[in-house]
Design an enzyme around this catalytic site. Structure first.
Site, PDB file in Angstrom:
ATOM      1  N   HIS A   1      17.683  13.298  72.943  1.00 20.88           N
ATOM      2  CA  HIS A   1      17.089  14.006  74.071  1.00 20.88           C
ATOM      3  C   HIS A   1      17.348  13.229  75.362  1.00 20.88           C
ATOM      4  CE1 HIS A   1      13.898  11.014  74.109  1.00 20.88           C
ATOM      5  NE2 HIS A   1      13.748  11.200  72.806  1.00 20.88           N
TER       6      HIS A   1
HETATM    7  P1  TYD Z   1      10.223  11.259  70.262  1.00 17.87           P
HETATM    8  O1  TYD Z   1      10.178  10.892  71.708  1.00 17.87           O
HETATM    9  O2  TYD Z   1      10.945  12.515  69.887  1.00 17.87           O
HETATM   10  O3  TYD Z   1      10.814  10.044  69.419  1.00 17.87           O
HETATM   11  P2  TYD Z   1      12.315   9.477  69.398  1.00 17.87           P
HETATM   12  O4  TYD Z   1      12.925   9.721  70.728  1.00 17.87           O
HETATM   13  O5  TYD Z   1      12.186   8.057  69.092  1.00 17.87           O
HETATM   14  O6  TYD Z   1      13.044  10.112  68.300  1.00 17.87           O
HETATM   15  O7  TYD Z   1       8.724  11.294  69.733  1.00 17.87           O
HETATM   16  C1  TYD Z   1       8.415  11.493  68.369  1.00 17.87           C
HETATM   17  C2  TYD Z   1       6.984  12.036  68.282  1.00 17.87           C
HETATM   18  O8  TYD Z   1       6.064  11.092  68.811  1.00 17.87           O
HETATM   19  C3  TYD Z   1       6.787  13.333  69.045  1.00 17.87           C
HETATM   20  O9  TYD Z   1       5.958  14.171  68.242  1.00 17.87           O
HETATM   21  C4  TYD Z   1       6.023  12.946  70.271  1.00 17.87           C
HETATM   22  C5  TYD Z   1       5.284  11.691  69.839  1.00 17.87           C
HETATM   23  N1  TYD Z   1       5.131  10.732  70.951  1.00 17.87           N
HETATM   24  C6  TYD Z   1       3.860  10.487  71.475  1.00 17.87           C
HETATM   25  O10 TYD Z   1       2.862  11.057  71.043  1.00 17.87           O
HETATM   26  N2  TYD Z   1       3.745   9.581  72.489  1.00 17.87           N
HETATM   27  C7  TYD Z   1       4.814   8.925  73.004  1.00 17.87           C
HETATM   28  O11 TYD Z   1       4.662   8.090  73.939  1.00 17.87           O
HETATM   29  C8  TYD Z   1       6.117   9.191  72.456  1.00 17.87           C
HETATM   30  C9  TYD Z   1       7.332   8.500  72.971  1.00 17.87           C
HETATM   31  C10 TYD Z   1       6.224  10.109  71.430  1.00 17.87           C
END
Ligand code: TYD
Length: 137
Positions: free
Chosen positions: A49
């Site tokens: 993303h």
């Molecule tokens: P995501 O940002 O998609 O993780 P990555 O980029 O590492 O693959 O986040 C994964 C999940 O965690 C998503 O459901 C949102 C949650 N999340 C939070 O609740 N707080 C946060 O600060 C972050 C970064 C993610």
């Protein structure tokens, strides 16, 4: 692509190392959120993303992992393996993290609180946004 590396200073003594990270001093933004990613299964990928506004510093607090970056025009892959070598990711950079070592701890310092609306999770939409952004700036 507007991405830069940040080398943090170590305060070293006989008891070991200490690495301070201060807002607006060691990194060029105010830290509003910190999160960690760890226990990533072998072969798993994170990210996939970009963000509309968020700036982040990302580093390997332990172990190592790779970060593939894409600003819509250029791509570059970094390998992070030091708690003192951070990657500064501005807005509108697509990122994918992969090749996590079993002991990897990915530490992320973020300029904003968590907001699902700030995410761009569709690569086609990301390309359109970047094209628009580049044509007006
Ligand atoms: P995501 O940002 O998609 O993780 P990555 O980029 O590492 O693959 O986040 C994964 C999940 O965690 C998503 O459901 C949102 C949650 N999340 C939070 O609740 N707080 C946060 O600060 C972050 C970064 C993610």
């Amino acid at each position: 692509m507007g991405v830069s590396t940040v080398t943090l200073s170590i305060v070293h003594d006989l008891r070991g190392n200490l690495v301070p990270i201060q807002s607006q001093r060691d990194i060029p933004f105010d830290i509003r959120r910190i999160y960690m990613i760890y226990d990533v299964p072998t072969g798993a990928e994170r990210g996939g993303h970009a963000h509309k506004e968020l700036t982040q510093l990302i580093l390997a607090a332990a172990g190592s992992f790779s970060v593939r970056l894409d600003d819509g025009t250029r791509r570059h892959t970094y390998h992070l393996n030091s708690p003192t070598e951070g990657l500064l990711l501005p807005r509108l950079v697509w990122r994918e993290m992969f090749a996590f070592s079993p002991d990897a701890v990915c530490l992320v310092l973020a300029s904003e609180l968590y907001s699902a609306e700030d995410y761009i999770r569709d690569y086609g939409e990301f390309q359109q946004l970047v094209k628009h952004h580049n044509s007006i700036s």
